[in-house]
Design a protein around this motif. Sequence first.
Motif, short mmCIF file in Angstrom:
data_model
loop_
_atom_site.label_atom_id
_atom_site.label_comp_id
_atom_site.label_asym_id
_atom_site.label_seq_id
_atom_site.Cartn_x
_atom_site.Cartn_y
_atom_site.Cartn_z
N PRO A 277 0.83 -1.20 0.00
CA PRO A 277 0.00 0.00 0.00
C PRO A 277 0.87 1.26 0.00
CG PRO A 277 -0.72 -1.56 1.69
CD PRO A 277 0.61 -2.03 1.20
N VAL A 278 0.43 2.25 -0.75
CA VAL A 278 1.10 3.55 -0.79
C VAL A 278 0.27 4.51 0.05
CG1 VAL A 278 1.92 5.43 -2.25
CG2 VAL A 278 1.97 3.06 -3.10
N VAL A 279 0.90 5.11 1.09
CA VAL A 279 0.18 5.98 2.02
C VAL A 279 0.93 7.28 2.20
CG1 VAL A 279 -0.85 4.01 3.24
CG2 VAL A 279 1.31 4.99 4.05
N ASP A 280 0.17 8.33 2.52
CA ASP A 280 0.81 9.62 2.81
C ASP A 280 1.25 9.65 4.27
OD1 ASP A 280 -1.39 10.12 4.39
OD2 ASP A 280 -2.25 11.64 3.07
N PRO A 281 1.88 10.74 4.74
CA PRO A 281 2.37 10.79 6.11
C PRO A 281 1.29 10.56 7.17
CG PRO A 281 3.40 12.52 4.82
CD PRO A 281 2.35 11.90 3.95
N GLU A 282 0.03 10.84 6.86
CA GLU A 282 -1.04 10.62 7.82
C GLU A 282 -1.65 9.22 7.71
OE1 GLU A 282 -3.95 13.65 7.48
OE2 GLU A 282 -2.60 15.27 8.09
N GLY A 283 -1.12 8.43 6.79
CA GLY A 283 -1.63 7.07 6.65
C GLY A 283 -2.78 6.92 5.69
N VAL A 284 -3.15 7.97 4.96
CA VAL A 284 -4.24 7.91 3.99
C VAL A 284 -3.79 7.10 2.78
CG1 VAL A 284 -5.74 9.23 2.46
CG2 VAL A 284 -5.21 10.08 4.77
N VAL A 285 -4.63 6.20 2.34
CA VAL A 285 -4.29 5.33 1.22
C VAL A 285 -4.32 6.13 -0.08
CG1 VAL A 285 -4.96 3.29 -0.11
CG2 VAL A 285 -5.19 3.29 2.38
N LEU A 286 -3.20 6.10 -0.81
CA LEU A 286 -3.11 6.76 -2.10
C LEU A 286 -3.18 5.77 -3.26
CD1 LEU A 286 -0.23 9.26 -1.26
CD2 LEU A 286 -2.69 9.66 -1.13
N GLY A 287 -2.88 4.52 -2.98
CA GLY A 287 -2.88 3.50 -4.02
C GLY A 287 -2.20 2.25 -3.52
N ALA A 288 -1.85 1.36 -4.44
CA ALA A 288 -1.16 0.13 -4.09
C ALA A 288 -0.34 -0.31 -5.30
CB ALA A 288 -2.14 -0.96 -3.69
N ILE A 289 0.84 -0.85 -5.05
CA ILE A 289 1.71 -1.32 -6.13
C ILE A 289 2.02 -2.78 -5.88
CG2 ILE A 289 2.72 0.91 -6.73
CD1 ILE A 289 4.99 0.36 -4.82
N ASP A 290 2.30 -3.51 -6.95
CA ASP A 290 2.60 -4.93 -6.80
C ASP A 290 4.03 -5.22 -7.26
OD1 ASP A 290 2.38 -4.69 -9.53
OD2 ASP A 290 0.84 -6.22 -9.77
N LEU A 291 4.42 -6.46 -7.02
CA LEU A 291 5.80 -6.85 -7.29
C LEU A 291 6.16 -6.74 -8.76
CD1 LEU A 291 8.40 -8.06 -6.12
CD2 LEU A 291 7.44 -10.33 -6.49
#
Length: 362
Positions: A277-291
């Motif tokens: 998961p890709v999150v900002d400094p506050e932990g808000v989900v911005l997206g997700a990346i895979d291998l």
Amino acid sequence: MSIGLAGRDWLSRFKPLRAPLPMAERLHAGLGGLLGLLLTAFGMRACLGSYEHVPLLIAPLGASTVLVFGVPASPLAQPYSVVAGNVLAAVIGVTAARVLPDPYVAGAIAVATTIACTSWLGCLHPPAGAVALTAVIGGPAITGSGYRFALVPVALSSLLLVAAGIAFNNLVRRSYPHVPALPTSPHRTADAPPEFRVGFAPEDIDAALARLGTPLDVEREDLLALFRHVEQEAHRRLHAEITCGQIMSRDLVTIPPDESSDLALARLREHSLRILPVVDPEGVVLGAIDLATVAAMPHRPVSELPSIYFEQAREGTPIKQLFQLLSRGRVHEALIVDARQRLVGIVTQTDLLAVVGRPSRL
């Protein structure tokens, strides 16, 4: 004189065993029967006028109306059964009346032959027995019309009734001609959905019906659909109290958008993860990346990597809602977020399998 236990058990066999119908279904059955028979009668009058010497409606059509609008899912009420059963019965009845001089013998043989023939041809329709008997004892107007009775009024009125049944039942969202509502595969194949691939099989229904040895007024596919939905309801009842918050992973591995894809690749491999998961400094989900994405795009900021599709849920979401989401094959994890879209946990297919495989608390 009091009735013993054995007597009460015997009398209880005469009590109807059908499940109670909702009020809406009762209203639909009555209203449909009213409109269906009226439309059939007016349709017969419009087609034939007043010069016909046979009745435009016959009594057995009332019984057909009960089936078409009262139990539209019954195999006995399907269009083929109504039209073919009634017409075949009329032909058999006229033939019996011409061959056998005694009307009682002719009527009995006509009804018995109708049962056998319609069962063999797959168009068994109870009112057809009355059609066969009417052809024998219906009076001079009917017996005098000969085989024309099978066309008018039997075939024409049956077709009009079925047409009215198709229009009305589909208008009120009833399946007619009936198609069993089987759960479908998310891949649009003939396979059952993954959650229904264990347990009983269609062959088990065939074996149970053969062991029962009594004909049932229900199609095999309807029994299969019913049992699948029973399985689903039982599963929901057994697991309804379990929420995502109870089984989710809370020690999360994430990455900020300004880090490099090289670090993301290292974290994925270190923790044997499929997505990150890709999150900002506050932990808000911005997206997700895979291998696969990370490995194919080295030395880039994570913010430049395309996000994969992912599912979201809340801590209070019952896990039953995740079974369908994660069994479709598109994703294998659900990100659990709070009201501000901050990541608080992850539920994977493995987590769900662990719950399914645990002993029931019931």
